[in-house]
Design an enzyme around this catalytic site. Structure first.
Site, PDB file in Angstrom:
ATOM      1  N   CYS A  57      57.967   1.413  43.123  1.00  0.00           N
ATOM      2  CA  CYS A  57      57.144   2.106  41.800  1.00  0.00           C
ATOM      3  C   CYS A  57      55.702   1.126  41.115  1.00  0.00           C
ATOM      4  CB  CYS A  57      58.042   2.619  41.161  1.00  0.00           C
ATOM      5  SG  CYS A  57      58.795   1.276  39.954  1.00  0.00           S
TER       6      CYS A  57
ATOM      7  N   GLU B  33      53.910   5.235  44.130  1.00  0.00           N
ATOM      8  CA  GLU B  33      54.370   4.787  44.051  1.00  0.00           C
ATOM      9  C   GLU B  33      54.819   3.643  45.393  1.00  0.00           C
ATOM     10  OE1 GLU B  33      58.323   5.117  42.786  1.00  0.00           O
ATOM     11  OE2 GLU B  33      59.488   5.498  44.543  1.00  0.00           O
TER      12      GLU B  33
END
Ligand SMILES: C[S@@+](CC[C@H](N)C(=O)[O-])C[C@H]1O[C@@H](n2cnc3c(N)ncnc32)[C@H](O)[C@@H]1O
Length: 352
Positions: free
Chosen positions: A309, A342
């Protein structure tokens, strides 16, 4: 959550620039709807005169939130109902400082965070939960009260096969269910053409990736530091009738010590590490990425699947994993309409 907005095209351009040293790399991207996708939302509570409001902070700047358009429909429907009910009850709104909504395809829970002893408002909380027909969790320092349950059931649809999960708001939850399903499908697609034996998974949470992957690997050892996540992971094995996963509550740093035989752990008493033949390692660390020790650990395995992330820590780690080549990189717009990105990277040991 940052209030700075970014489109998927801007994110793709950013990632291309960040990874420009990796010339042959093809970058794939997966879009999400940009509104009504987010299955969790956390707000500060702002008190003005006698009223309370949802609020968010961007640095020191405060925003009153009336309409949180990235939240999914369940959360958007609950938000005004919950706020009105709180505003009409002095005891419930007093010293309330934050609120969290968590939803699945079936269900929703609301967590209220207080700066006062919640035992004193137990009856009001109970009535609030009954009237709104909601799962309510109240928390104050060292205390937690639960009304109407706190466990949520989720269903993921992966290539038309259904997987079931139980979890609570004490677990880590991927924020965008549709994109979560796409990430799992992408990993499974990538794995299709690879030789697979056993999988070592780090940062496994409640088994989000572990459960679907257990159907394509011989055996899995999956580790995670949070006790709650591991409790739910064990439940989720039963729910999906999987029998080839060993979950262990260990930090990745502890696992590294166990694998290097520097230390033995009671929590691994039922696991013989030498019985595994790991062809793959999957990591999904927090934003900071992998520590030096964990970078050295992942280097041992032929195939690395790195879910991230934070593209900056991903890139730094990949540079340090100099034993491997970056083969594929995919961007998933899990946090559509925000600046967060992400990615999943696939790496293979050089010479294989
Ligand atoms: C980004 S989440 C991923 C969870 C899971 N893969 C999923 O998809 O739901 C990172 C997870 O790592 C766990 N964690 C944080 N630090 C850790 C550490 N040092 N060792 C092992 N797990 C850790 C957190 O509890 C969290 O569940």
């Amino acid at each position: 959550m940052s209030l700075c907005l970014k489109t998927l095209n801007e994110k793709i351009a950013y990632i291309k620039k960040l990874f420009e040293d990796f010339k042959e790399i093809q970058i794939q991207s997966f879009s999400s709807q940009t509104k009504s996708y987010r299955n969790k939302a956390e707000f500060a509570i702002f008190h003005k005169d006698d009223d309370i409001f949802y609020a968010m902070f961007d640095g020191k700047k405060k925003y009153i939130i009336k309409d949180f358009e990235i939240a999914n429909d369940k959360i958007k429907t609950a938000m005004p109902t919950v706020l009105n009910a709180l505003n009409s009850n002095k005891k419930l709104k007093e010293k309330l400082f934050a609120i969290e909504f968590l939803s699945t395809k079936f269900d929703i829970s609301v967590t209220l965070l207080y700066h006062k002893n919640i035992d004193l408002i137990k009856k009001e909380l109970e009535n609030f939960s009954l009237e709104l027909k909601l799962k309510i969790i109240a928390r104050s320092k060292g205390k937690k009260l639960v009304f109407n349950g706190e466990i949520l059931k989720q269903e993921l649809d992966i290539f038309e096969k259904k997987y079931y999960y139980l979890y609570s708001n004490e677990c880590f939850i991927q924020a965008n269910t549709f994109i979560n399903e796409k990430m799992i499908e992408w990993i499974l697609t990538e794995l299709k053409t690879q030789d697979k034996k056993d999988l070592l998974e780090l940062y496994c949470g409640y088994g989000n990736f572990t459960i679907p992957l257990s159907f394509v690997f011989d055996n899995i050892l999956a580790t995670e530091v949070s006790k709650k996540n591991i409790e739910f992971a064990l439940e989720n094995c039963k729910l999906n009738n999987t029998k080839n996963i060993n979950f262990a509550r260990l930090s990745s740093e502890e696992l590294n010590k166990a694998i290097n035989k520097e230390r033995s752990f009671f929590r691994l008493k039922n696991v013989n590490l030498d019985d595994f033949s790991f062809s793959h390692i999957l990591v999904d660390p927090p934003r900071a990425g992998l520590s030096k020790d964990v970078v050295n650990l992942v280097k041992k395995y032929e195939n690395i699947i790195y879910v991230s992330c934070n593209p900056k820590s991903l890139k730094d780690n990949i540079k340090d994993i100099d034993t491997h080549e970056l083969k594929k990189l995919a961007i998933f717009d899990q946090f559509a309409n925000t600046e967060h990105i992400e990615c999943i990277a696939i790496l293979k040991k050089k010479g294989f």
